[in-house]
Design a protein around this motif. Structure first.
Motif, PDB file in Angstrom:
ATOM      1  N   VAL A   1       0.867  -1.187   0.000  1.00 60.79           N
ATOM      2  CA  VAL A   1       0.000   0.000   0.000  1.00 60.79           C
ATOM      3  C   VAL A   1       0.899   1.231   0.000  1.00 60.79           C
ATOM      4  O   VAL A   1       1.783   1.366   0.849  1.00 60.79           O
TER       5      VAL A   1
ATOM      6  N   HIS B   1      -2.948  11.160  -9.564  1.00 64.82           N
ATOM      7  CA  HIS B   1      -2.262   9.926  -9.951  1.00 64.82           C
ATOM      8  C   HIS B   1      -3.118   8.675  -9.807  1.00 64.82           C
ATOM      9  O   HIS B   1      -2.615   7.561  -9.897  1.00 64.82           O
ATOM     10  N   ARG B   2      -4.429   8.885  -9.593  1.00 64.78           N
ATOM     11  CA  ARG B   2      -5.332   7.727  -9.551  1.00 64.78           C
ATOM     12  C   ARG B   2      -5.358   7.010 -10.898  1.00 64.78           C
ATOM     13  O   ARG B   2      -5.754   5.858 -10.994  1.00 64.78           O
ATOM     14  N   ILE B   3      -4.922   7.725 -11.934  1.00 62.75           N
ATOM     15  CA  ILE B   3      -4.916   7.112 -13.260  1.00 62.75           C
ATOM     16  C   ILE B   3      -3.937   5.934 -13.337  1.00 62.75           C
ATOM     17  O   ILE B   3      -4.106   5.052 -14.169  1.00 62.75           O
TER      18      ILE B   3
ATOM     19  N   LEU C   1      -5.529   2.797 -12.471  1.00 65.25           N
ATOM     20  CA  LEU C   1      -6.542   2.572 -13.511  1.00 65.25           C
ATOM     21  C   LEU C   1      -5.896   2.025 -14.782  1.00 65.25           C
ATOM     22  O   LEU C   1      -6.431   1.137 -15.428  1.00 65.25           O
ATOM     23  N   PHE C   2      -4.727   2.556 -15.141  1.00 63.48           N
ATOM     24  CA  PHE C   2      -4.003   2.019 -16.301  1.00 63.48           C
ATOM     25  C   PHE C   2      -3.654   0.548 -16.085  1.00 63.48           C
ATOM     26  O   PHE C   2      -3.545  -0.222 -17.040  1.00 63.48           O
TER      27      PHE C   2
ATOM     28  N   LYS D   1      -6.826  -1.608 -12.264  1.00 61.65           N
ATOM     29  CA  LYS D   1      -7.174  -1.816 -10.855  1.00 61.65           C
ATOM     30  C   LYS D   1      -8.029  -0.684 -10.319  1.00 61.65           C
ATOM     31  O   LYS D   1      -8.153   0.370 -10.944  1.00 61.65           O
ATOM     32  N   GLU D   2      -8.557  -0.918  -9.133  1.00 58.17           N
ATOM     33  CA  GLU D   2      -9.298   0.130  -8.440  1.00 58.17           C
ATOM     34  C   GLU D   2      -8.327   1.277  -8.131  1.00 58.17           C
ATOM     35  O   GLU D   2      -7.166   1.027  -7.797  1.00 58.17           O
ATOM     36  N   PRO D   3      -8.786   2.530  -8.203  1.00 62.04           N
ATOM     37  CA  PRO D   3      -7.854   3.655  -8.032  1.00 62.04           C
ATOM     38  C   PRO D   3      -7.486   3.934  -6.579  1.00 62.04           C
ATOM     39  O   PRO D   3      -7.767   5.001  -6.040  1.00 62.04           O
ATOM     40  N   LEU D   4      -6.860   2.967  -5.938  1.00 64.98           N
ATOM     41  CA  LEU D   4      -6.515   3.118  -4.526  1.00 64.98           C
ATOM     42  C   LEU D   4      -5.191   3.881  -4.389  1.00 64.98           C
ATOM     43  O   LEU D   4      -4.117   3.316  -4.574  1.00 64.98           O
ATOM     44  N   VAL D   5      -5.289   5.180  -4.107  1.00 72.04           N
ATOM     45  CA  VAL D   5      -4.105   6.006  -3.848  1.00 72.04           C
ATOM     46  C   VAL D   5      -4.405   6.828  -2.586  1.00 72.04           C
ATOM     47  O   VAL D   5      -4.724   8.015  -2.667  1.00 72.04           O
TER      48      VAL D   5
ATOM     49  N   TRP E   1      -7.126   8.829   3.721  1.00 72.59           N
ATOM     50  CA  TRP E   1      -8.264   9.086   2.842  1.00 72.59           C
ATOM     51  C   TRP E   1      -8.026   8.394   1.494  1.00 72.59           C
ATOM     52  O   TRP E   1      -7.177   8.833   0.716  1.00 72.59           O
ATOM     53  N   ALA E   2      -8.754   7.323   1.263  1.00 77.86           N
ATOM     54  CA  ALA E   2      -8.629   6.613  -0.014  1.00 77.86           C
ATOM     55  C   ALA E   2      -9.712   7.140  -0.948  1.00 77.86           C
ATOM     56  O   ALA E   2     -10.618   6.416  -1.351  1.00 77.86           O
ATOM     57  N   ASP E   3      -9.581   8.402  -1.245  1.00 71.51           N
ATOM     58  CA  ASP E   3     -10.573   9.072  -2.090  1.00 71.51           C
ATOM     59  C   ASP E   3     -10.471   8.559  -3.532  1.00 71.51           C
ATOM     60  O   ASP E   3      -9.444   8.075  -3.973  1.00 71.51           O
ATOM     61  N   TYR E   4     -11.543   8.726  -4.266  1.00 72.42           N
ATOM     62  CA  TYR E   4     -11.540   8.265  -5.658  1.00 72.42           C
ATOM     63  C   TYR E   4     -12.206   9.285  -6.565  1.00 72.42           C
ATOM     64  O   TYR E   4     -12.396   9.031  -7.744  1.00 72.42           O
TER      65      TYR E   4
ATOM     66  N   HIS F   1      -0.423  15.522 -14.752  1.00 70.23           N
ATOM     67  CA  HIS F   1      -1.662  14.851 -14.341  1.00 70.23           C
ATOM     68  C   HIS F   1      -2.876  15.747 -14.503  1.00 70.23           C
ATOM     69  O   HIS F   1      -3.973  15.270 -14.797  1.00 70.23           O
TER      70      HIS F   1
ATOM     71  N   PHE G   1      -3.968  15.665 -18.117  1.00 72.65           N
ATOM     72  CA  PHE G   1      -4.672  14.423 -18.420  1.00 72.65           C
ATOM     73  C   PHE G   1      -6.138  14.549 -17.994  1.00 72.65           C
ATOM     74  O   PHE G   1      -7.055  14.251 -18.763  1.00 72.65           O
TER      75      PHE G   1
ATOM     76  N   LEU H   1     -12.582   4.414  -0.513  1.00 75.31           N
ATOM     77  CA  LEU H   1     -12.957   3.173  -1.208  1.00 75.31           C
ATOM     78  C   LEU H   1     -13.307   2.058  -0.230  1.00 75.31           C
ATOM     79  O   LEU H   1     -14.246   1.308  -0.440  1.00 75.31           O
TER      80      LEU H   1
ATOM     81  N   GLN I   1     -15.717   5.626 -10.636  1.00 76.85           N
ATOM     82  CA  GLN I   1     -14.803   4.650 -10.034  1.00 76.85           C
ATOM     83  C   GLN I   1     -15.477   3.744  -9.008  1.00 76.85           C
ATOM     84  O   GLN I   1     -14.866   2.780  -8.530  1.00 76.85           O
TER      85      GLN I   1
ATOM     86  N   HIS J   1     -15.990  -0.423  -9.328  1.00 73.79           N
ATOM     87  CA  HIS J   1     -15.162  -1.536  -8.826  1.00 73.79           C
ATOM     88  C   HIS J   1     -15.866  -2.211  -7.643  1.00 73.79           C
ATOM     89  O   HIS J   1     -15.921  -3.439  -7.573  1.00 73.79           O
TER      90      HIS J   1
ATOM     91  N   ARG K   1     -17.617  -6.113  -7.532  1.00 71.73           N
ATOM     92  CA  ARG K   1     -17.284  -7.140  -6.530  1.00 71.73           C
ATOM     93  C   ARG K   1     -18.525  -7.668  -5.823  1.00 71.73           C
ATOM     94  O   ARG K   1     -18.574  -8.805  -5.407  1.00 71.73           O
TER      95      ARG K   1
END
Lengths: 395, 453
Positions: A30, A43-45, A48-49, A52-56, B23-26, B58, B61, B373, B393, B396, B400
């Motif tokens: 992690v 950087h959640r991308i 995703l690339f 995977k789930e965007p766990l950051v 914080w596992a924000d998405y 970023h 993007f 998440l 997002q 996901h 599951r």
């Protein structure tokens, strides 16, 4: 050959991106972005690339934390990460803000070690200290040192480790099929592990295998060899590894090479690549490999935007293509227009009506059907088809 | 950051939050994203990032990858790189070769204003960007401003929206303006004016109720539009989360009344939105009468969707505007919402939540603010949900747990205004029947042959 550092739109992200490109390939790690939420959200991308789930996760620091200190938040974050995910590795990634304030976490981490039950690495991902290639490399070396203490040499003589790739690389699944196939059919080697792709660190003994540095690590060996694109490039790559590991190349592989050489010669003799101008946007291992095939075997004129490795390689082994270092987005599109590209391999940023576009490099957005790899002998045919199509369009 | 997990009543009564340093924000983006959203959707403003390459790569993007589907053309996002040593010595400057490259981009894109967007190093070292600003102004001949907003300025995009808008209006704040009929539609959205996108949907409804829209700010606007927008009567928001110092100042100093504290989602929500507008322009009855006529066009379809969805259990998430709006839609459709999540709280959220909760059949048992998440995972395990509606997002989690998923941040037909209720209802129906919105992300399914209103 090279343009001076005049770019204003970079190709590469910051060190943080490179570190995440590595950690995203470790299933039980992690990474926590210790800094503002922007640095995590942007950087959640990367996961995703990697599909995977965007766990950051992030400590989401703001100005007040810069003044009052952030150690308490980091401590709490680590404990929560362990309680929720039970990782085998925790990676703290510093951003520009936390890198600059240089808070010391050593004592806190030392005291937490028993509670966490897993190693914790602190990496500087700040963009003002390095780009994503440097970030990836820095993580690789720290990781290497970490596992070295519990390493045991594997008994198999044919198992190897590929190092320098990321689960977030475009087309990684297909490329790995080719790379593994080449090593097996040409050299009788088996890929036991890929750093960093679908890797389970777990706790316990770490088996060490002979490492083949490629991708972002390709320039770290004495005789670096770009990715195996085209006939000569594939042969060079295989020969390089054969020399490195003292292996014989199988006769079957030689026979297939000879057959493929005939196809390429016929393609070129038919003039199907004549006058085709190709643009490439990619990191150097991939970019230079593809450039060499297009320029040296098919006779195309190539324009390459890549990292510093492309510059160093050409300075040492001779110029292959007009090369710019670290140029992306609209600025690169303008370069490609001025160059008169007919075919461009790269990210979605360089997709334009002016040329035939081939998805080759992240970021690729929208749903693009993943094609088979362009690498190896099989990939050669796919590249030739694209070149022929671009020439047809040009006519 | 402001985190909460508990019952809705306690939150609305106390409006108190904790911190969550893991914080596992998405979904939430930062202040620089907010600022760039404003600048990059303008036709003649070129933002230039100072400091870290990561911010430039970023953020471009996030804007360009998604913007292409909503009317945003590819555009440059230049950055001026500084090393750690330059930061420490306060040496923020642009090299001559970089200036030449910038000149080329400027001559191609023809901006009328450049904005230097700071990174954290500028804020932390209190660096003076005036010499760089002057250098750019002199060399390129374009007015240049500095926006001192950086990632550490906030835990969400709000301050970025507010300060960027403030920077654009600042040069015109001393203008003497003669008022004219019409309003501005305000708040960041992708610039597309197409009928099935948010701006298009709102413009269509406003036309139907007889309200002239002078400008849409900032999506697709120019600096001239910003200046001229001061002559309008009202700033009508489609999301209250843009309300801040700038819009309040425009109301006090320039007489641009603010309306749109309730976002235009759902039948009742849209009527409330138009009612606020009617009050602001001094025609409360006329607008509502005309709105009622438009609403009637959708009555039959609403009833049929309601018969289908009544009593279904859903999880709903969204930002300060979208969550409130979607809850209005759920109230219209009589859907039960046992749990909901607010991506980030705004100063209007307390009042808006309080209001919409009164419309729901029963209030959610759990409300998450600044969700992670892993918390979504817990909600999915604990609640017996018929469908899940939220940020892209979240698919996901749904995958599951086998929960039908309806994305709301990516869409092919707007979820706003009266028609949005129908689009959303159809979308839910599709999801319940097994349609995969993730595999078909940009395939239009919610509004086939839609020509209503």
């Amino acid at each position: 050959m090279m343009t001076p550092l005049n770019r204003v739109e970079p190709l590469l992200g910051c060190g943080l991106a490179g570190i995440l490109k590595a950690t995203v390939g470790i299933e039980d790690a992690v990474a926590i972005v210790h800094g503002p939420m922007s640095c995590a959200s942007g950087h959640r991308i990367i996961p995703l690339f990697a599909g995977k789930e965007p766990l950051v996760p992030t400590t989401a620091l703001t100005e007040i934390d810069m003044i009052m200190g952030s150690e308490g938040k980091l401590r709490e974050a680590l404990l929560k990460a362990e309680a929720i995910y039970h990782p085998s590795l925790l990676v703290i990634i510093l951003t520009c803000a936390t890198s600059l304030i240089s808070e010391l976490y050593d004592l806190m981490l030392q005291n937490l070690q028993d509670q966490l039950g897993c190693p914790v690495l602190v990496m500087d991902g700040s963009g003002i200290t390095g780009d994503e290639v440097q970030g990836y490399r820095a993580f690789y070396h720290v990781f290497h040192d970490l596992v070295a203490s519990r390493s045991e040499r594997a008994s198999s003589a044919t198992d190897v480790e590929l190092a320098g790739l990321s689960a977030a690389d475009y087309g990684i699944q297909q490329d790995l099929i080719i790379l593994k196939g080449l090593l097996e059919t040409a050299l009788g080697l088996k890929v036991a592990r890929v750093l960093f792709h679908n890797l389970k660190l777990e706790r316990g003994t770490w088996l060490s295998y002979p490492a083949l540095p490629l991708g972002r690590l390709w320039f770290e060996i004495l005789s670096p060899c770009p990715a195996p694109f085209g006939i000569a490039g594939t042969v060079a790559w295989v020969e390089n590894i054969a020399t490195e590991l003292g292996r014989e190349i199988h006769a079957d592989f030689r026979a297939r090479v000879a057959q493929a050489e005939v196809e390429v010669a016929a393609f070129r003799a038919a003039g199907l690549s004549q006058g085709v101008r190709v643009g490439i946007e990619a990191e150097s291992w991939w970019g230079l490999g593809l450039t060499r095939f297009l320029a040296e075997e098919l006779g195309c004129t190539v324009f390459l935007s890549s990292d510093e490795g492309a510059q160093h390689f050409q300075a040492e082994y001779g110029e292959i293509a007009t090369t710019v270092v670290d140029v992306g987005n609209v600025e690169l599109v303008e370069h490609l227009r001025a160059f008169g590209a007919d075919l461009v391999f790269g990210s979605s940023y360089v997709k334009a009506k002016d040329w035939t576009w081939a998805p080759f490099w992240q970021p690729i957005w929208h749903i693009v059907e993943e094609h088979d790899s362009y690498m190896g002998l099989q990939g050669t045919r796919k590249i030739m088809k694209l070149v022929a199509r671009a020439r047809e369009r040009k006519k | 950051m402001q985190w909460y997990r508990g019952d809705v009543k306690t939150l609305i009564e106390n409006w108190q939050f904790s911190d969550n340093p893991f914080w596992a924000d998405y979904q939430v983006l930062g202040p620089s994203f907010g600022a760039l959203s404003v600048f990059m959707s303008m036709t003649d403003v070129l933002p230039i990032m100072i400091g870290s390459r990561g911010c430039a790569t970023h953020l471009r993007f996030t804007k360009i990858a998604w913007g292409g589907d909503f009317g945003l053309e590819p555009r440059p996002l230049p950055f001026i790189e500084v090393s750690q040593s330059q930061v420490i010595h306060g040496q923020y400057a642009i090299s001559t070769p970089q200036l030449t490259t910038l000149q080329k981009l400027v001559s191609r894109f023809q901006p009328h204003r450049l904005v230097l967007v700071s990174n954290d190093d500028v804020l932390l070292t209190c660096a003076d960007l005036t010499p760089l600003q002057t250098q750019l102004e002199k060399s390129l001949g374009i007015p240049t401003s500095v926006l001192e907003i950086a990632p550490i300025s906030g835990a969400n995009q709000w301050v970025g929206y507010d300060k960027a808008l403030g920077l654009l209006y600042e040069p015109f704040m001393d203008d003497v303006v003669e008022k004219k009929e019409g309003i501005n539609l305000v708040g960041w959205k992708w610039p597309s004016r197409e009928r099935h996108h948010d701006i298009g949907a709102c413009l269509t409804l406003l036309k139907a109720v007889g309200v002239p829209v002078n400008h849409v700010i900032p999506g697709g606007a120019s600096l001239a539009d910003i200046q001229d927008s001061l002559a309008s009567q009202v700033n009508l928001l489609w999301c209250p989360s843009y309300i801040g110092e700038t819009l309040e100042r425009l109301e006090w100093e320039k007489g641009l009344r603010l309306a749109g504290f309730t976002p235009p989602y759902g039948f009742e929500g849209t009527m409330d939105w138009l009612s606020e507008l009617g009050e602001a322009i001094g025609d409360p009855r006329g607008i509502l009468q005309r709105a009622e006529a438009v609403r009637c066009n959708y009555g039959v379809e609403l009833d049929s969707l309601k018969a289908l969805l009544q009593g279904k259990r859903a999880f709903i998430s969204g930002g300060p505007g979208r969550l409130i709006g979607l809850l209005h839609v759920m109230a219209d459709l009589d859907v039960d919402v046992p749990a909901a999540a607010l991506f980030w709280p705004h100063s209007t959220s307390q009042q808006n939540l309080s209001k919409v909760m009164q419309r729901l059949p029963k209030p959610p048992r759990t409300l998450l603010v600044s969700p992670s998440l892993y918390e979504l995972e817990e909600i999915a395990s604990e609640e017996r949900l018929d469908f899940w509606m939220g940020g892209y997002q979240e698919h996901h989690t749904c995958k599951r747990h086998g929960i039908p998923f309806v994305p709301t941040t990516v869409y092919t037909a707007s979820n706003q205004c009266f028609e949005g209720v129908i689009h959303l209802g159809r979308k839910i129906e599709k999801a319940l029947n097994g349609f995969d919105f993730v595999a078909n992300v940009f395939r239009s399914v919610e509004a086939p042959n839609d020509d209503s209103s």
